[in-house]
Motif scaffolding. Structure first.
Motif, PDB file in Angstrom:
ATOM      1  N   THR A 161     -52.669  -3.675 -10.858  1.00  0.00           N
ATOM      2  CA  THR A 161     -51.972  -2.387 -10.855  1.00  0.00           C
ATOM      3  C   THR A 161     -50.635  -2.417 -11.584  1.00  0.00           C
ATOM      4  O   THR A 161     -50.042  -1.367 -11.836  1.00  0.00           O
ATOM      5  N   SER A 326     -56.693   9.467  -3.270  1.00  0.00           N
ATOM      6  CA  SER A 326     -56.830   9.341  -4.723  1.00  0.00           C
ATOM      7  C   SER A 326     -57.929  10.229  -5.307  1.00  0.00           C
ATOM      8  O   SER A 326     -58.574   9.871  -6.275  1.00  0.00           O
ATOM      9  N   TRP A 331     -60.398   5.724  -9.755  1.00  0.00           N
ATOM     10  CA  TRP A 331     -60.742   4.817  -8.664  1.00  0.00           C
ATOM     11  C   TRP A 331     -61.158   5.579  -7.396  1.00  0.00           C
ATOM     12  O   TRP A 331     -61.225   5.012  -6.315  1.00  0.00           O
ATOM     13  N   PRO A 429     -53.283   2.911  -8.350  1.00  0.00           N
ATOM     14  CA  PRO A 429     -54.072   2.516  -7.175  1.00  0.00           C
ATOM     15  C   PRO A 429     -53.357   1.550  -6.239  1.00  0.00           C
ATOM     16  O   PRO A 429     -53.860   1.266  -5.144  1.00  0.00           O
ATOM     17  N   THR A 432     -53.146   2.667  -2.713  1.00  0.00           N
ATOM     18  CA  THR A 432     -54.261   2.385  -1.807  1.00  0.00           C
ATOM     19  C   THR A 432     -54.035   1.063  -1.082  1.00  0.00           C
ATOM     20  O   THR A 432     -54.257   0.953   0.131  1.00  0.00           O
ATOM     21  N   TYR A 433     -53.595   0.056  -1.815  1.00  0.00           N
ATOM     22  CA  TYR A 433     -53.303  -1.244  -1.207  1.00  0.00           C
ATOM     23  C   TYR A 433     -52.220  -1.097  -0.136  1.00  0.00           C
ATOM     24  O   TYR A 433     -52.346  -1.622   0.979  1.00  0.00           O
ATOM     25  N   LEU A 461     -59.290  -5.018  -1.228  1.00  0.00           N
ATOM     26  CA  LEU A 461     -57.945  -4.745  -1.749  1.00  0.00           C
ATOM     27  C   LEU A 461     -57.397  -5.945  -2.512  1.00  0.00           C
ATOM     28  O   LEU A 461     -56.833  -5.804  -3.606  1.00  0.00           O
ATOM     29  N   ALA A 464     -59.320  -6.473  -5.772  1.00  0.00           N
ATOM     30  CA  ALA A 464     -58.972  -5.451  -6.761  1.00  0.00           C
ATOM     31  C   ALA A 464     -57.659  -5.778  -7.455  1.00  0.00           C
ATOM     32  O   ALA A 464     -57.504  -5.540  -8.660  1.00  0.00           O
ATOM     33  N   ASN A 474     -61.446  -0.817 -10.421  1.00  0.00           N
ATOM     34  CA  ASN A 474     -61.743   0.537  -9.944  1.00  0.00           C
ATOM     35  C   ASN A 474     -62.940   0.548  -8.988  1.00  0.00           C
ATOM     36  O   ASN A 474     -62.942   1.276  -7.989  1.00  0.00           O
ATOM     37  N   TRP A 477     -61.670  -0.654  -5.682  1.00  0.00           N
ATOM     38  CA  TRP A 477     -60.888   0.384  -4.982  1.00  0.00           C
ATOM     39  C   TRP A 477     -61.844   1.387  -4.332  1.00  0.00           C
ATOM     40  O   TRP A 477     -61.584   1.886  -3.226  1.00  0.00           O
ATOM     41  N   VAL A 480     -63.138   0.169  -1.106  1.00  0.00           N
ATOM     42  CA  VAL A 480     -62.149   0.295  -0.031  1.00  0.00           C
ATOM     43  C   VAL A 480     -62.405   1.588   0.741  1.00  0.00           C
ATOM     44  O   VAL A 480     -62.343   1.622   1.977  1.00  0.00           O
TER      45      VAL A 480
END
Length: 539
Positions: A161, A326, A331, A429, A432-433, A461, A464, A474, A477, A480
């Motif tokens: 990322t 998202s 992703w 993304p 998201t993590y 995670l 990714a 992607n 993600w 996830v």
């Protein structure tokens, strides 16, 4: 007359006077037949929000929510959120993901005539690492110039990322940088800084020596004003673009139309996923909720809240249903979309043992009532409206939600045990993590107050982040959100009940083409002008 109204009138008079002064200097202008503004076909006047804290300095985060405009970036994202070159003609990532090498173009110059070199890039990133920038550079170990036009970055660990952070970081000139750079910046981007009257306006001009396509907008004036004041100025025919909000977007303005920008500026409910067992955070705040920790409650709310109705009733139709943090991004997992199904929601509750034994409209499970608190920032009318509307729908399911507005200082203390009406949305993304990795649970950063912890999700995670292949990242993600068995979406463990994505709204003069917009992130203002260099008048 109320003091607040007097202030608005005085500000409006001041702004209109300023605009008249600006327009009197314009030449070759054509009068718009629908109102009084003199429309010059190579200039624009807009009101899109407040000025950035700290000025126009990328070292401390300018450009984070759109584009630095004045400065160039090594790479950028296109309308499809794909990484493409800017100052860098190309770049490579080592097989272990730890080394990024950028080959720079040799025809980029700062507006003072000095050539942009690898040393400027190194200086920018080294300065950003120690400046408390709002862009996170902690993963960057070291950066060096291999020659005048080659930059090498070494990372502490692989982080797929990080390239999105690079896309948001404008390059500053080492020879002309100082603590006051943000007040009078020099850059190599598509626009040249002209002046900044703090609290009033920013004036830019097209950079005629720009290495890319020179913007058609030769002069850009950005006025800093509230949505109310911008509406007055727009009605007076003095603006080409005026940022607005759903509650004001019902007004008709001759010669202007409402432009809706799609966003991932989302709102949703964080729901603590662990029971209350007397545990506390390091700061001493209670953790856990005996109602929301039951997955049946979280899933029932996910299916039983009518998101379309929220968009129509709370946002006046200016928004879209939200299913993850998202939606619409490369992703995003399309499988995460669920259909509103109130009967399914009731069945989920009943099968889990939540029934209304005493016929008071609230379900119980044993001695536990299906009742919990939902808190929101008291200064935010949209969040208040969403909280009350979601509460009314939850009542139909037999779930009682007690809504309370309060300051963020109070929310900080209670977000680990109570549901919160929260909002996110980033073009990276990494969000998201941060939202779901177990390492963030219980931390005072708003990312995982619900204490979500899923080893399978953690694994996706981490994988990714480690991969150097963006397409592979992607796909991870997406897993996830839902891998067919578990995930963070409503199909999985549902630590959030995502509600809506809020459209970003602007009054825009007819004949102005604002180009192909990216999906806007959280933050309604500067994202609109990320592609300002592509804007043009068509009439």
């Amino acid at each position: 007359m109320k003091k607040g109204l007097i202030s608005v009138i005085l500000i409006t008079i001041m702004v209109l006077s300023l605009l008249v002064g600006c327009s009197s200097q314009q030449t070759n202008a054509k009068k718009d037949e629908n109102n009084e503004k003199e429309v010059k076909k190579d200039s624009i006047v807009m009101a899109i929000g407040s000025e950035p804290d700290g000025g126009f300095d990328p070292v401390i985060g300018w450009g984070r929510y759109g584009s630095p405009l004045i400065q160039s970036t090594l790479v950028e994202t296109n309308a499809d959120m794909k990484i493409v070159g800017d100052l860098a003609k190309d770049y490579t990532v080592s097989e272990d993901g730890l080394t990024l090498t950028f080959n720079l173009r040799d025809d980029a110059y700062f507006t003072d005539g000095e050539q942009v070199t690898a040393n400027d890039v190194v200086f920018t990133y080294e300065s950003s690492k120690t400046s408390n920038s709002i862009v996170d550079f902690t993963v960057l170990d070291k950066i060096s110039a291999k020659d005048d036009f080659t930059v090498e970055m070494k990372l502490k660990k692989p982080e797929s990322t990080f390239i999105y952070s690079i896309a948001k970081t404008g390059i500053v000139p080492e020879h002309a940088y100082s603590k006051t750079y943000g007040d009078n910046p020099i850059g190599s981007g598509p626009f040249k800084f002209v002046q900044w009257d703090k609290g009033q306006q920013l004036v830019l001009e097209a950079n005629e020596d720009y290495y890319g396509t020179v913007p058609e907008m030769k002069k850009v004036t950005v006025l800093f004003m509230t949505e109310d004041t911008a509406l007055v100025a727009a009605k007076a025919g003095q603006l080409d673009v005026a940022m607005t909000v759903p509650s004001l977007a019902t007004d008709e303005i001759k010669g202007m139309t409402i432009y809706k920008a799609a966003t991932i500026d989302n709102r949703g409910l964080t729901l603590p996923v662990v029971p209350a067992e007397g545990k506390k955070t390091e700061g001493g705040y209670p953790i856990g909720n005996n109602v929301t920790s039951d997955i049946a409650i979280r899933k029932a709310l996910s299916y039983g809240i009518n998101r379309e109705k929220l968009v129509d009733e709370v946002l006046n139709g200016y928004g879209t249903p939200a299913y993850t943090e998202s939606d619409g991004m490369p992703w995003f997992n399309e499988e995460s979309k669920i259909k509103y199904d109130v009967e399914k929601a009731k069945k989920i509750l009943e099968e889990a043992g939540w029934v209304d034994k005493d016929n008071d409209g609230i379900r119980e499970k044993g001695d536990q009532k299906a009742e919990f608190n939902l808190i929101y920032s008291s200064g935010d009318s949209v969040r208040q409206g969403l909280a009350l509307a979601a509460t009314a729908q939850a009542k139909e399911l037999g779930i009682s939600i007690i809504v309370e507005g309060m300051s963020w200082d109070e929310i900080d203390k209670r977000m680990y045990e109570d549901a919160v009406l929260m909002g996110w949305g980033d073009q990276n993304p990494m969000e998201t993590y941060l939202l779901y990795h177990s390492s963030n649970k219980g931390q005072p950063n708003y990312y995982n107050p619900e204490n979500f912890d899923n080893p399978i999700v953690d694994k996706y995670l981490e994988e990714a982040l480690k991969t150097s292949d963006q397409e592979k990242a992607n796909e991870l993600w997406k897993k996830v959100q839902w891998d067919g068995k578990t995930g963070t979406s409503a199909l999985g463990e549902a630590p959030w009940v995502w509600l809506v994505n809020v459209d970003h709204l602007y009054y825009i003069r007819e004949g102005l083409d604002v180009g192909e917009q990216k999906i806007h992130p959280h933050g309604h203002a500067w994202p609109l002008v990320a592609n300002l260099r592509d804007w043009k008048w068509t009439e």
